[in-house]
Design a protein around this motif. Structure first.
Motif, mmCIF file in Angstrom:
data_model
loop_
_atom_site.group_PDB
_atom_site.id
_atom_site.type_symbol
_atom_site.label_atom_id
_atom_site.label_comp_id
_atom_site.label_asym_id
_atom_site.label_seq_id
_atom_site.Cartn_x
_atom_site.Cartn_y
_atom_site.Cartn_z
ATOM 1 N N GLU A 117 0.183 -1.450 -0.293
ATOM 2 C CA GLU A 117 -0.260 0.341 0.244
ATOM 3 C C GLU A 117 1.029 1.243 0.412
ATOM 4 O O GLU A 117 2.240 1.096 0.153
ATOM 5 N N ILE A 118 0.250 2.122 -0.355
ATOM 6 C CA ILE A 118 0.784 3.571 -0.386
ATOM 7 C C ILE A 118 -0.330 4.550 0.706
ATOM 8 O O ILE A 118 -0.743 4.427 0.172
ATOM 9 N N ARG A 119 1.252 5.295 1.832
ATOM 10 C CA ARG A 119 0.323 5.746 2.315
ATOM 11 C C ARG A 119 0.724 7.451 2.041
ATOM 12 O O ARG A 119 1.810 7.558 2.347
ATOM 13 N N GLU A 142 -3.486 10.995 6.137
ATOM 14 C CA GLU A 142 -4.158 9.698 5.856
ATOM 15 C C GLU A 142 -4.899 9.011 5.301
ATOM 16 O O GLU A 142 -5.836 7.654 5.410
ATOM 17 N N TRP A 143 -4.345 9.260 4.422
ATOM 18 C CA TRP A 143 -4.587 8.661 2.705
ATOM 19 C C TRP A 143 -4.342 7.346 2.579
ATOM 20 O O TRP A 143 -2.850 7.702 2.540
ATOM 21 N N VAL A 144 -4.839 6.408 2.455
ATOM 22 C CA VAL A 144 -4.497 4.809 2.854
ATOM 23 C C VAL A 144 -5.000 4.563 0.473
ATOM 24 O O VAL A 144 -5.790 4.235 0.403
ATOM 25 N N PHE A 145 -3.854 3.929 -0.160
ATOM 26 C CA PHE A 145 -3.918 3.822 -1.436
ATOM 27 C C PHE A 145 -3.401 2.374 -1.488
ATOM 28 O O PHE A 145 -2.519 1.842 -1.778
ATOM 29 N N PRO A 146 -5.166 0.707 -1.529
ATOM 30 C CA PRO A 146 -3.953 -0.064 -1.268
ATOM 31 C C PRO A 146 -3.933 -0.713 -2.844
ATOM 32 O O PRO A 146 -3.947 -0.766 -3.202
ATOM 33 N N TYR A 161 0.440 3.292 -8.847
ATOM 34 C CA TYR A 161 0.334 5.037 -8.308
ATOM 35 C C TYR A 161 1.501 5.831 -9.148
ATOM 36 O O TYR A 161 1.584 6.776 -9.871
ATOM 37 N N TYR A 173 6.271 8.693 -6.595
ATOM 38 C CA TYR A 173 6.260 7.099 -5.531
ATOM 39 C C TYR A 173 7.595 7.094 -5.103
ATOM 40 O O TYR A 173 8.052 5.744 -6.253
#
Length: 625
Positions: free
Chosen positions: A373-375, A378-382, A405, A411
């Motif tokens: 995942e990428i954090r 507070e947002w998480v992109f799994p 992503y 990233y």
């Protein structure tokens, strides 16, 4: 000696009148000189007019007199036939018979007309008041036929022909009608013909009130090729309207035939596989298209649910049409060109192509995605699983969300494309614009942008929006044809083509007329080596990834699966895009099963059936050669 003259008494009497009295008597005598002049003038005018009518304008009035005893009848031209690429008939003409009446040829006596109306009622079950209203509201001098009853059976037509052979103004007329192949999906692009509307009659003054013309699909698009030219028959009739002799007979000229790139056998196999899948999954809607990436010709196009376009040529009543329109499954919509959907992971080959072209990554760039995942705050992109260290080819094969992503928004060591460059390349691949296929009713998808989001949603653009776009989620939408159009640009080495159904037209003797070769919209917007890398990643999807069901086919396949969430629930659309043979592509396909779940379970099996059918046909063809 002088001669004696005896004066008559009357003159003697007059000689006694006073001068004044003589003048008054002269005034009392009538003067006819003006009358004589007027009579002479009128006589001259009469003689001049008589000479003009009998000599000068005799030809004109003879022509008008002929018009009172000459009747013209149009002979409707058969439409051209529509064939598939192998000469199999998709749309043809069949005999159709109508009961028609010509108001101008009816008797002038009211009682005689009533007798005819009553005879029609007795034999055709049409009420006399209805007959009278339909005929006489157009005027008894109208030479246009009024159709009382359509689509008579052959037996009924023969029966009525005998009954009305000596009835003034009533005919059983032959008119060519249309019959379509009923394989599911054909109706959406063949279209259908129908009666001309008042609006169409204004727009097409060469047509007539009782003309039929293409309303949708290829019948509409290629109306000018298919329609042909009507013939005409001139007949002399007597004072009672009976035909005495045929004066002129100009035969109709059939419309030209058109040949499509479509393969009817592949269409049938695709429709069967798609119907079996939606039945198995208990869903209703699905799409499958195949095309030749060498020239852009459509090989098959199936949109489910479908409908039978033959009902439109048989006289569809308003209630039946309204039922079709109100059907919640929308069978009249060709989802292949008019359905817009989130594309899911099928967009990833195009994002990878853009990143390689912009050099934000190379073939050797790797990213450790084992975190899953990428954090961002507070947002998480799994991701859907942990992939480990990945390069671009493996990311395509395994549908690695974290890697994409990074390609979209950045990233770690990968600098993202950003929304402007993603928008640019997605447009270069043909998204957000109609493909230009030779069909009406095509819709375009949507590439979201900061400007669009601000205008429509009143919101700012965030990094998460770029992440979602890079994996085909969020607000990105595409039609199945847009996706296929884009993937064949990858398959054929970078040519974005204009898709087309028609290949060529021919006359009734088989002489080929206009041909419709491939049309290149743009090319070389992605370097060949970068497309090679993407194709290798799509090949790994089949050999090592989510489309391994296709690995044992007789031709090598490259592809990409997709699973696209489309509402707030967990339901997803199932996608597959691909092409074969991988080394030298001949066929590219797209399959969508709405709410079908995952691409590898719902879409890939249908694609397998399509590839199997195509290559079995080409194999048999090669053996025969």
């Amino acid at each position: 000696m002088g001669k004696i003259v005896i004066v008559p008494e009357e003159y003697e009497h007059q000689s006694n009148l006073e001068p004044k009295d003589v003048l008054e008597e002269e005034k009392e005598k009538p003067d006819f000189s003006l009358f004589y002049v007027f009579s002479m003038v009128m006589a001259i005018i009469f003689l001049f007019k008589l000479t003009d009518l009998q000599v000068v304008q005799s030809a004109k009035y003879q022509y008008l007199a002929e018009g009172n005893r000459i009747r013209s009848r149009d002979i409707f031209a058969p439409r051209g036939i529509i064939y598939d690429r192998n000469g199999q008939v998709l749309a043809q003409n069949i005999a159709s018979f109508n009961l028609e009446i010509y108001p101008a040829d009816l008797p002038k006596e009211k009682e005689s007309r009533q007798e005819i109306y009553k005879k029609i009622e007795d034999t055709s079950k049409i009420n006399t008041p209805d007959i009278k209203e339909r005929i006489e509201k157009e005027g008894l001098f109208s030479i246009e036929p009024i159709i009382l009853k359509e689509n008579l059976s052959r037996d009924e037509a023969l029966y009525l022909k005998v009954k009305y052979h000596d009835v003034m103004g009533v005919e059983v007329a032959y008119r060519p009608s249309r019959q379509y192949q009923t394989t599911p999906g054909l109706s959406h692009f063949l279209g259908y013909i129908g009666k001309i509307s008042e609006k169409e009659l204004v727009e097409k003054p060469t047509y007539q009130m009782n003309s039929w013309l293409g309303k949708t699909g290829l019948e509409f698009i290629y109306e000018d090729i298919l329609k042909g030219t009507n013939g005409k028959k001139q007949m002399e009739v007597d004072s009672k309207g009976y035909i005495q002799r045929v004066l002129a007979d100009l035969p109709p000229k059939s419309g030209n035939n058109i040949y499509l790139g479509l393969d009817l056998d592949l269409q049938k196999e695709t429709a069967f596989a798609l119907e079996e899948m939606i039945k198995q999954l208990n869903v209703k809607n699905a799409v499958a298209i195949a095309m030749d990436p060498r020239d852009g010709s459509i090989l098959t196009m199936v949109s489910l649910p479908s409908y039978d376009n033959n009902i439109f040529t048989q006289g569809l009543n308003p209630e039946e049409y309204q039922k079709l329109l109100n059907d919640p499954s929308k069978p009249l919509i060709n989802r292949a060109i008019a359905g817009v959907y989130p594309a899911g992971s099928t967009v990833k080959p195009f994002i990878a192509s853009a990143a390689l072209q912009e050099k934000t990554i190379s073939e050797k760039t790797t990213l450790d995605t084992s975190i899953g995942e990428i954090r961002i705050g507070e947002w998480v992109f799994p991701d859907w699983k942990r992939h480990g260290v990945t390069d671009v080819k493996k990311a395509i094969a395994e549908s690695n969300d974290i890697f994409f992503y990074a390609l979209g928004g950045g990233y770690e060591k990968i600098k993202g494309l950003g929304i402007e460059r993603m928008d640019k390349y997605l447009q270069l691949f043909g998204f957000n614009k109609e493909t230009g296929i030779d069909l009406n009713g095509e819709e375009e998808g949507l590439i979201p942008s900061p400007e669009w989001k601000k205008k429509v949603k009143k919101e700012s653009w965030y990094l998460g929006d770029s992440y979602h776009l890079a994996i085909g989620q969020g607000d990105f939408l595409a039609t199945p044809l847009e996706l296929l159009n884009a993937i064949w640009a990858v398959a054929n080495g970078g040519e974005l083509l204009k898709p087309h159904l028609i290949k060529y037209e021919s006359d009734q003797n088989g002489n080929i007329g206009k041909e419709f070769p491939k049309q290149i919209i743009r090319k070389d917007f992605i370097e060949g080596n970068n497309l090679r890398i993407v194709r290798e990643g799509m090949r790994q999807t089949v050999t090592e990834g989510s489309a391994r069901q296709l690995v044992d086919l007789p031709a090598s396949v490259a592809g990409k699966t997709g699973t696209a969430q489309f509402d707030k629930s967990d339901r997803t659309h199932a996608w597959f895009i691909g092409f074969a043979p991988y080394e030298n592509p001949e066929i590219a396909v797209v399959v969508l099963v709405e709410a079908g779940g995952e691409g590898h379970t719902a879409a890939v099996p249908v694609a397998r059936k399509m590839f199997e059918k195509y290559f079995s046909k080409t194999s048999n063809s090669n053996k025969q050669d």
